[in-house]
Design an enzyme around this catalytic site. Structure first.
Site, PDB file in Angstrom:
ATOM      1  N   ALA A  28      -9.862 -28.928  98.111  1.00 33.04           N
ATOM      2  CA  ALA A  28      -9.242 -28.725  99.417  1.00 33.04           C
ATOM      3  C   ALA A  28      -9.754 -27.462 100.097  1.00 33.04           C
ATOM      4  O   ALA A  28     -10.049 -27.461 101.297  1.00 33.04           O
ATOM      5  CB  ALA A  28      -7.722 -28.660  99.250  1.00 33.04           C
TER       6      ALA A  28
ATOM      7  N   HIS B  10      -5.399 -35.568  86.436  1.00 34.03           N
ATOM      8  CA  HIS B  10      -5.006 -35.773  87.828  1.00 34.03           C
ATOM      9  C   HIS B  10      -3.608 -35.215  88.108  1.00 34.03           C
ATOM     10  O   HIS B  10      -2.758 -35.931  88.652  1.00 34.03           O
ATOM     11  CB  HIS B  10      -5.010 -37.272  88.161  1.00 34.03           C
ATOM     12  CG  HIS B  10      -6.343 -37.935  88.028  1.00 34.03           C
ATOM     13  ND1 HIS B  10      -6.494 -39.282  87.785  1.00 34.03           N
ATOM     14  CD2 HIS B  10      -7.589 -37.433  88.121  1.00 34.03           C
ATOM     15  CE1 HIS B  10      -7.780 -39.584  87.737  1.00 34.03           C
ATOM     16  NE2 HIS B  10      -8.472 -38.474  87.921  1.00 34.03           N
TER      17      HIS B  10
HETATM   18  C1  LIG Z   1     -12.037 -32.519  83.739  1.00 37.51           C
HETATM   19  C2  LIG Z   1     -11.632 -33.155  85.044  1.00 37.51           C
HETATM   20  C3  LIG Z   1     -12.069 -34.437  85.337  1.00 37.51           C
HETATM   21  C4  LIG Z   1     -11.719 -35.036  86.549  1.00 37.51           C
HETATM   22  N1  LIG Z   1     -12.279 -36.228  86.881  1.00 37.51           N
HETATM   23  C5  LIG Z   1     -12.107 -36.736  88.124  1.00 37.51           C
HETATM   24  C6  LIG Z   1     -12.820 -37.875  88.548  1.00 37.51           C
HETATM   25  O1  LIG Z   1     -13.647 -38.427  87.827  1.00 37.51           O
HETATM   26  N2  LIG Z   1     -12.589 -38.346  89.808  1.00 37.51           N
HETATM   27  C7  LIG Z   1     -11.682 -37.769  90.634  1.00 37.51           C
HETATM   28  O2  LIG Z   1     -11.494 -38.265  91.744  1.00 37.51           O
HETATM   29  N3  LIG Z   1     -10.994 -36.678  90.242  1.00 37.51           N
HETATM   30  C8  LIG Z   1     -11.212 -36.129  89.038  1.00 37.51           C
HETATM   31  N4  LIG Z   1     -10.576 -34.980  88.663  1.00 37.51           N
HETATM   32  C9  LIG Z   1      -9.554 -34.424  89.552  1.00 37.51           C
HETATM   33  C10 LIG Z   1     -10.078 -33.737  90.824  1.00 37.51           C
HETATM   34  O3  LIG Z   1     -11.234 -32.991  90.573  1.00 37.51           O
HETATM   35  C11 LIG Z   1      -8.946 -32.853  91.350  1.00 37.51           C
HETATM   36  O4  LIG Z   1      -7.828 -33.681  91.621  1.00 37.51           O
HETATM   37  C12 LIG Z   1      -9.266 -32.109  92.623  1.00 37.51           C
HETATM   38  O5  LIG Z   1     -10.372 -31.274  92.440  1.00 37.51           O
HETATM   39  C13 LIG Z   1      -8.044 -31.283  93.015  1.00 37.51           C
HETATM   40  O6  LIG Z   1      -8.364 -30.496  94.111  1.00 37.51           O
HETATM   41  P1  LIG Z   1      -7.527 -29.187  94.440  1.00 37.51           P
HETATM   42  O7  LIG Z   1      -8.158 -28.597  95.656  1.00 37.51           O
HETATM   43  O8  LIG Z   1      -6.091 -29.518  94.481  1.00 37.51           O
HETATM   44  O9  LIG Z   1      -7.719 -28.221  93.180  1.00 37.51           O
HETATM   45  P2  LIG Z   1      -9.037 -27.699  92.486  1.00 37.51           P
HETATM   46  O10 LIG Z   1     -10.211 -28.530  92.843  1.00 37.51           O
HETATM   47  O11 LIG Z   1      -8.715 -27.543  91.049  1.00 37.51           O
HETATM   48  O12 LIG Z   1      -9.279 -26.265  93.145  1.00 37.51           O
HETATM   49  C14 LIG Z   1      -8.390 -25.184  93.042  1.00 37.51           C
HETATM   50  C15 LIG Z   1      -9.220 -23.903  93.174  1.00 37.51           C
HETATM   51  O13 LIG Z   1      -8.355 -22.813  93.410  1.00 37.51           O
HETATM   52  C16 LIG Z   1      -8.772 -21.715  92.602  1.00 37.51           C
HETATM   53  N5  LIG Z   1      -7.597 -20.881  92.385  1.00 37.51           N
HETATM   54  C17 LIG Z   1      -6.475 -21.228  91.736  1.00 37.51           C
HETATM   55  N6  LIG Z   1      -5.587 -20.219  91.765  1.00 37.51           N
HETATM   56  C18 LIG Z   1      -6.158 -19.216  92.448  1.00 37.51           C
HETATM   57  C19 LIG Z   1      -5.726 -17.912  92.814  1.00 37.51           C
HETATM   58  N7  LIG Z   1      -4.508 -17.450  92.487  1.00 37.51           N
HETATM   59  N8  LIG Z   1      -6.582 -17.129  93.534  1.00 37.51           N
HETATM   60  C20 LIG Z   1      -7.801 -17.596  93.904  1.00 37.51           C
HETATM   61  N9  LIG Z   1      -8.258 -18.828  93.562  1.00 37.51           N
HETATM   62  C21 LIG Z   1      -7.439 -19.635  92.854  1.00 37.51           C
HETATM   63  C22 LIG Z   1      -9.293 -22.378  91.348  1.00 37.51           C
HETATM   64  O14 LIG Z   1     -10.113 -21.516  90.596  1.00 37.51           O
HETATM   65  C23 LIG Z   1     -10.018 -23.572  91.927  1.00 37.51           C
HETATM   66  O15 LIG Z   1     -11.345 -23.254  92.279  1.00 37.51           O
HETATM   67  C24 LIG Z   1     -10.879 -34.349  87.461  1.00 37.51           C
HETATM   68  C25 LIG Z   1     -10.432 -33.065  87.167  1.00 37.51           C
HETATM   69  C26 LIG Z   1     -10.818 -32.456  85.978  1.00 37.51           C
HETATM   70  C27 LIG Z   1     -10.344 -31.056  85.677  1.00 37.51           C
END
Ligand SMILES: Cc1cc2nc3c(=O)[nH]c(=O)nc-3n(C[C@H](O)[C@H](O)[C@H](O)COP(=O)(O)OP(=O)(O)OC[C@H]3O[C@@H](n4cnc5c(N)ncnc54)[C@H](O)[C@@H]3O)c2cc1C
Length: 557
Positions: free
Chosen positions: A38, A491
């Site tokens: 995001a 997820h």
């Molecule tokens: C091993 C694994 C396999 C997956 N496989 C798939 C797949 O095959 N297909 C699929 O669709 N989805 C998959 N997913 C899920 C998908 O990647 C996530 O649902 C998606 O990336 C979530 O997005 P997000 O922005 O909510 O969080 P994230 O992408 O996790 O990003 C959050 C970010 O915020 C940063 N952050 C957190 N706290 C702080 C803080 N206090 N200060 C500064 N930075 C911070 C973190 O370091 C990270 O970079 C997988 C996830 C993992 C871990």
């Protein structure tokens, strides 16, 4: 002062503050916390016009390891502290009292830099359900344009797909006989073929599509952030761990963070946007006094807003695996042989083909394990390798894995502060398999998955079942196996859910309820878990969120 003047002033201030960070808080229109799926979308879309300045804080580092970009590199990151928060759940009663590993990306791109590359959006009906839960504008017809906008679909554009977007979606470069046999087995068992799980219907079996561009991972960092980093109005700070959102009364005005361990702060003139993911976003809110008052009080944190839902409603896809020894070579054979590894490396280098370009599963099926279900409730898939558990060394025999994932869990868990120390991992209590229905569907899904291997199409390729093994046949034994050896699909969602009820954390414009200048924009806002994978839906949420943020800020100025 105009917005443009504001940007110039900001940058004058930044150059001063880079000389002496501790004396002056830097000031931006938007401060985005977390450069994951995001956060990278927000950083790109909010800076595109040049009218707004954005600070993007990321706790992890640059995505410079080549193993982030080589698709199969995900195998190295399940346990790699350089790019992974490496969270663990509390012991899970429903999973034989084990702690379940909770990998999360800690690097530019967040979890999209370490995920296993499947592109599956989820069923239309469950976006309509979000809308029906009181979230106007989140039905499938409303969100489809954002999926299309984000997408660069190798097969071209149609009603459901877009081209030219930052998120590349491609077919496997070649078929594999085991995947073909799996699909033939599905037909033999009476399931339909489906060439596109992201089209009109999800049900059925077919090859997967992966988030890969020309043989390399298409993460949110490479797709969205990299092109935006050239813009003067975006500042990206890595190794910057946000520790607290700063408030003036009920308005969020900035963020305190640790840059390489040194305290720093930044001011947000318009909004603070929390995009830390489903564990870190509720943790940061709770650290900032936004969440259940009981938690704030327990840790001596002043209550800014008593929002009981922050950290509740945690959901994930529980998964059970079946491992087979087989007659055809799989990745196990390549990893166990130096000459074959060199050959695979050369194929990747010169043709962008072979095992190194592979997502975790090759082919997938969406089935209704509960015949009464209106839409699929189990995702089954085949991976062309095997190991004791994800991230472990591969077996020495030729092997493959079938996985059954529970698509619509009823079990709900929580995320809560362990202490007031922002560097301490939160308490993650997912409560997997605590609903009877979840257990029944999981068991039926595992049995349906196992039946595929008993088909004429698969039988010639299978030497024996390694896990759980032929002796494990009764429902009780199988359920014990599911609890003792099951894992998750990675997820987690729902911990800052969108809605209008008392447990909702954000409204349908992703604004934190009862506060100003603060939104949560990431996977944590999903009211219910999508029945697919969560990368594409999180990108969709941030695409839509960015539009709403820009509309609201234009209306306010
Ligand atoms: C091993 C694994 C396999 C997956 N496989 C798939 C797949 O095959 N297909 C699929 O669709 N989805 C998959 N997913 C899920 C998908 O990647 C996530 O649902 C998606 O990336 C979530 O997005 P997000 O922005 O909510 O969080 P994230 O992408 O996790 O990003 C959050 C970010 O915020 C940063 N952050 C957190 N706290 C702080 C803080 N206090 N200060 C500064 N930075 C911070 C973190 O370091 C990270 O970079 C997988 C996830 C993992 C871990």
């Amino acid at each position: 002062m105009s917005r443009t003047d504001g940007i110039v002033a900001t940058y004058k201030m930044e150059s001063t503050s880079s000389r002496d960070q501790t004396e002056m808080a830097e000031s931006f229109d938007f401060v985005v916390i977390g450069a994951g799926a995001a956060g990278c979308v927000l950083a790109n879309r909010l800076t595109a016009s040049g009218r707004h300045s954005v600070l993007l804080l990321e706790a992890g580092g640059e995505d410079s390891s080549p193993w982030i970009h080589i698709p199969l590199g995900y195998g190295k990151h399940f346990t790699n502290p350089a790019v992974n928060w490496l969270y663990q759940s509390e012991p899970q009663a429903g999973a034989a009292n084990r702690r379940i590993g909770q990998p999360r990306g800690k690097v530019l791109g967040g979890s999209t830099s370490i995920n296993v590359l499947l592109y599956i959006r989820g069923q239309h009906e469950y976006y309509d359900r979000w809308r029906d839960l009181g979230n106007a504008g989140w039905g499938y017809a409303d969100v489809l344009p954002y999926f299309r906008k984000s997408e660069d679909q190798q097969r071209g554009t149609d009603e459901y797909h877009g081209t030219g977007g930052p998120l590349s979606v491609s077919d496997p470069p070649e078929r594999h006989p085991l995947a073909d046999a799996y699909l033939a087995a599905a037909e033999e068992c009476g399931y339909r073929r489906n060439p596109d799980f992201n089209g009109a219907v999800q049900e059925g079996f077919g090859y997967n599509q992966w988030t890969i561009r020309r043989g390399l991972r298409s993460s949110a960092a490479t797709g969205y952030l990299r092109p935006a980093r050239r813009r003067a109005n975006l500042r990206v700070v890595t190794r910057a761990h946000a520790t607290r959102i700063v408030f003036s009364g009920k308005r969020a005005t900035g963020v305190d963070y640790l840059r390489n361990g040194v305290p720093a702060s930044a001011t947000a003139r318009v909004e603070v946007l929390v995009a830390g993911g489903s564990f870190n976003s509720p943790q940061l809110l709770q650290l900032s006094g936004v969440g259940p008052a009981s938690i704030s009080q327990r840790f001596g944190i002043g209550v800014v807003a008593d929002l009981p839902g922050v950290g509740t409603n945690l959901q994930d896809h529980y998964a059970a695996r079946l491992v087979y020894e087989c007659t055809l070579p799989t990745l196990n054979d390549v990893v166990g042989s130096f000459p074959k590894s060199v050959a695979a490396a050369l194929r990747f280098a010169f043709q962008r083909k072979g095992f190194l370009t592979m997502g975790q599963s090759y082919a997938t099926g969406f089935i209704r394990a509960d015949p009464a279900a209106a839409t699929p409730d189990i995702q089954t898939s085949i991976s062309l390798y095997s190991s004791h558990s994800p991230g472990d060394s591969l077996h020495r025999f030729s092997g493959f894995t079938l996985v059954a994932r529970l698509l619509r869990p009823e079990s709900r868990g929580s995320v809560a502060l362990r202490s007031a120390d922002p560097l301490e991992p939160p308490v993650i209590a997912p409560n997997y398999l605590t609903s009877e229905k979840d257990c029944a569907v999981m068991l039926a899904g595992l049995k349906a998955t196992r039946r595929l291997v008993e088909s004429a199409a698969m039988r010639p390729h299978v030497k024996r079942e390694h896990d759980p093994g032929p002796a494990c046949r009764s429902d009780d034994d199988l359920m014990d196996y599911v609890r003792m050896r099951g894992g998750i699909a990675y997820h987690p969602v729902g911990t800052c859910k969108m809605g209008g009820d008392a447990a909702a954390v954000v409204d349908e414009r992703l604004r934190v309820r009862g506060l100003a200048g603060l939104r949560v924009v990431d996977a944590s806002i999903m009211p219910t878990l999508v029945s697919g994978n969560t990368y594409a839906p999180t990108v969709m949420i941030a695409e839509k969120g960015a539009d709403m943020i820009l509309e609201d800020s234009a209306a306010a100025s």
